[in-house]
Design an enzyme around this catalytic site. Sequence first.
Site, PDB file in Angstrom:
ATOM      1  N   ASN A  33       0.818  -1.224   0.000  1.00  0.00           N
ATOM      2  CA  ASN A  33       0.000   0.000   0.000  1.00  0.00           C
ATOM      3  C   ASN A  33       0.851   1.273   0.000  1.00  0.00           C
ATOM      4  O   ASN A  33       0.444   2.291  -0.547  1.00  0.00           O
ATOM      5  CB  ASN A  33      -1.025  -0.006   1.145  1.00  0.00           C
ATOM      6  CG  ASN A  33      -0.399  -0.026   2.516  1.00  0.00           C
ATOM      7  OD1 ASN A  33       0.751  -0.420   2.675  1.00  0.00           O
ATOM      8  ND2 ASN A  33      -1.147   0.388   3.517  1.00  0.00           N
TER       9      ASN A  33
ATOM     10  N   GLU B 154       3.959  -3.550  12.542  1.00  0.00           N
ATOM     11  CA  GLU B 154       2.987  -2.482  12.294  1.00  0.00           C
ATOM     12  C   GLU B 154       1.841  -3.158  11.552  1.00  0.00           C
ATOM     13  O   GLU B 154       1.942  -3.453  10.364  1.00  0.00           O
ATOM     14  CB  GLU B 154       3.682  -1.389  11.469  1.00  0.00           C
ATOM     15  CG  GLU B 154       3.037  -0.037  11.634  1.00  0.00           C
ATOM     16  CD  GLU B 154       2.140   0.267  10.471  1.00  0.00           C
ATOM     17  OE1 GLU B 154       0.932  -0.048  10.579  1.00  0.00           O
ATOM     18  OE2 GLU B 154       2.630   0.794   9.467  1.00  0.00           O
TER      19      GLU B 154
ATOM     20  N   CYS C  24      -3.467   1.590   6.678  1.00  0.00           N
ATOM     21  CA  CYS C  24      -3.799   0.963   7.957  1.00  0.00           C
ATOM     22  C   CYS C  24      -4.306   1.960   8.988  1.00  0.00           C
ATOM     23  O   CYS C  24      -4.967   1.565   9.943  1.00  0.00           O
ATOM     24  CB  CYS C  24      -2.623   0.145   8.483  1.00  0.00           C
ATOM     25  SG  CYS C  24      -1.189   1.144   8.682  1.00  0.00           S
TER      26      CYS C  24
ATOM     27  N   GLU D  44       7.764   3.605  14.575  1.00  0.00           N
ATOM     28  CA  GLU D  44       8.605   4.006  13.435  1.00  0.00           C
ATOM     29  C   GLU D  44       8.486   5.518  13.281  1.00  0.00           C
ATOM     30  O   GLU D  44       7.407   6.082  13.466  1.00  0.00           O
ATOM     31  CB  GLU D  44       8.136   3.297  12.168  1.00  0.00           C
ATOM     32  CG  GLU D  44       8.339   1.789  12.260  1.00  0.00           C
ATOM     33  CD  GLU D  44       7.979   1.049  10.981  1.00  0.00           C
ATOM     34  OE1 GLU D  44       6.987   1.417  10.326  1.00  0.00           O
ATOM     35  OE2 GLU D  44       8.706   0.108  10.634  1.00  0.00           O
TER      36      GLU D  44
HETATM   37  C1  SIN Z   1       0.300   2.152   6.470  1.00  0.00           C
HETATM   38  O1  SIN Z   1      -0.808   2.141   5.959  1.00  0.00           O
HETATM   39  O2  SIN Z   1       0.842   1.092   6.787  1.00  0.00           O
HETATM   40  C2  SIN Z   1       1.070   3.410   6.721  1.00  0.00           C
HETATM   41  C3  SIN Z   1       0.334   4.636   6.502  1.00  0.00           C
HETATM   42  C4  SIN Z   1       1.096   5.867   6.851  1.00  0.00           C
HETATM   43  O3  SIN Z   1       2.310   5.863   7.081  1.00  0.00           O
HETATM   44  O4  SIN Z   1       0.456   6.900   6.910  1.00  0.00           O
END
Ligand code: SIN
Length: 482
Positions: A155, A253, A287, A460
């Site tokens: 993604n 994550e 996510c 992170e």
């Molecule tokens: C993710 O969807 O894993 C990361 C999204 C983000 O860093 O904003």
Amino acid sequence: MQLKYPALFQQQCYINGQWLAGSEEEVITNPSNGEVIGHVPTMGQNEAEQCVDAAHKAFSEWKLTTADHRANVLRKWYELMVEHSDDLATILTLEQGKPFAEAKGEIAYAASFVQWYSEEARRAYGEMIPSHRPNGKIVVTKEPIGVVAAITPWNFPAAMITRKCAPAFAAGCAMVLKPAPETPFTALALAKLAEDAGLPKGLFNVVTGDAIAIGGVFTADKRVRKVSFTGSTNVGKILMNQSASTIKKMALELGGNAPFIVFDDADIDAAVEGAMIAKFRNAGQTCVCANRLFVHDAVYDQFAQKLAQKVKALKVGDGFADNVVIGPLINAGAVAKVQAHVEDAVAKGAEALCGAFAKDGELFVAPFVLTQMSDDMLVAQEETFGPLAPLFRFYDEAEVIERANNTESGLAAYLYTRSLGRAWRVGDALEVGMVGINEGLISTAAAPFGGVKESGLGREGSRHGMEEYLEMKYMFMGGLDQ
Ligand code: SIN
């Protein structure tokens, strides 16, 4: 594909500073039209072991370099990413589907981690602690953890790599990476720029192919001291299990199920704007996406009508076409999940204010807004990972906090209110790692990204992201009176 720097399009794996072909190949297609973009090698156990060998050797030298040296190499990598951002975004849109402007945004986001950690490299400070005994010193130093294995998702094919690599290299670690099978070319392009920036051979290895065989080596090899994974909670649990026998440090994550809460005292237009970004960024395949939108009864109809009006105006299509803001979903499984959530909700009484599926085989979904939602619907319990905004009605603060927390996930949450007291109260009560208060976009290299509960382990970004790649060593120096 028209690239200013054609060498960025690599169809070979990058192992020990060499570009290697495999005897078998996987076909990579464009989710917008199904056309073949290229091929990558189907590597397996042997090549994964070669990666670990190379990384282990490179680590023994890289860990001895000065922080200044590591900072300068990372700075060069960052500059090259910025210089080649059009090409990187072109590759990203082709293999992932997100609109080109959004892909450029992701490359800037990805580069920001490299920039941030090029600066942070110089600040891996230790500590001096007042001694418990006379004539002694307690000293704490920071050491790189060693070889890190990273497994990254489709993604965010660029940012999820640099968010791991940059702090790892800054800390003095080496990395073996398996990118998502859908989006290997962005990873390989980043490796090409890392090579150009002067990263020593073996420090960064990118292997594509058999996930089970490669993951098996990454989790079983004693020399790999940390596994960093972004992806589904189920796969995270498997990796954690597999890593148990060698007690690796884990960074996970994982999935989310973010509540997005709009109180009756909120600025409704700001909340609608926030929902647009928190829900529809990357076509909902994020996510931290708002998965359940809880709207106070007093403003429910107003919010629903304003949101639906904006959502209907979103242009869906190929990521290279003008004004497109919603690209295709990544594959047929992703479309099927949105479909299952919509059908389940409608069967249980939900009303669709907008939304449609494309004809068979196409991966485009015109975004949905569903009203009259209830907590027994599938979408209340699982992440949709697609362009579906379900609106749940609520009546008071305690009720919405309880419903928001009623999930195994704990990644992000959002809340809109004009009350400072409520913002803090609800922000404190939400069981998540990140809260957007009157804000729908919370991601930045400057802040610690990560979740609680089954959304994962570790952080992170920010200085905390650097600590994840360092071990503490305590030394006691005694006998200083002699
Ligand atoms: C993710 O969807 O894993 C990361 C999204 C983000 O860093 O904003």
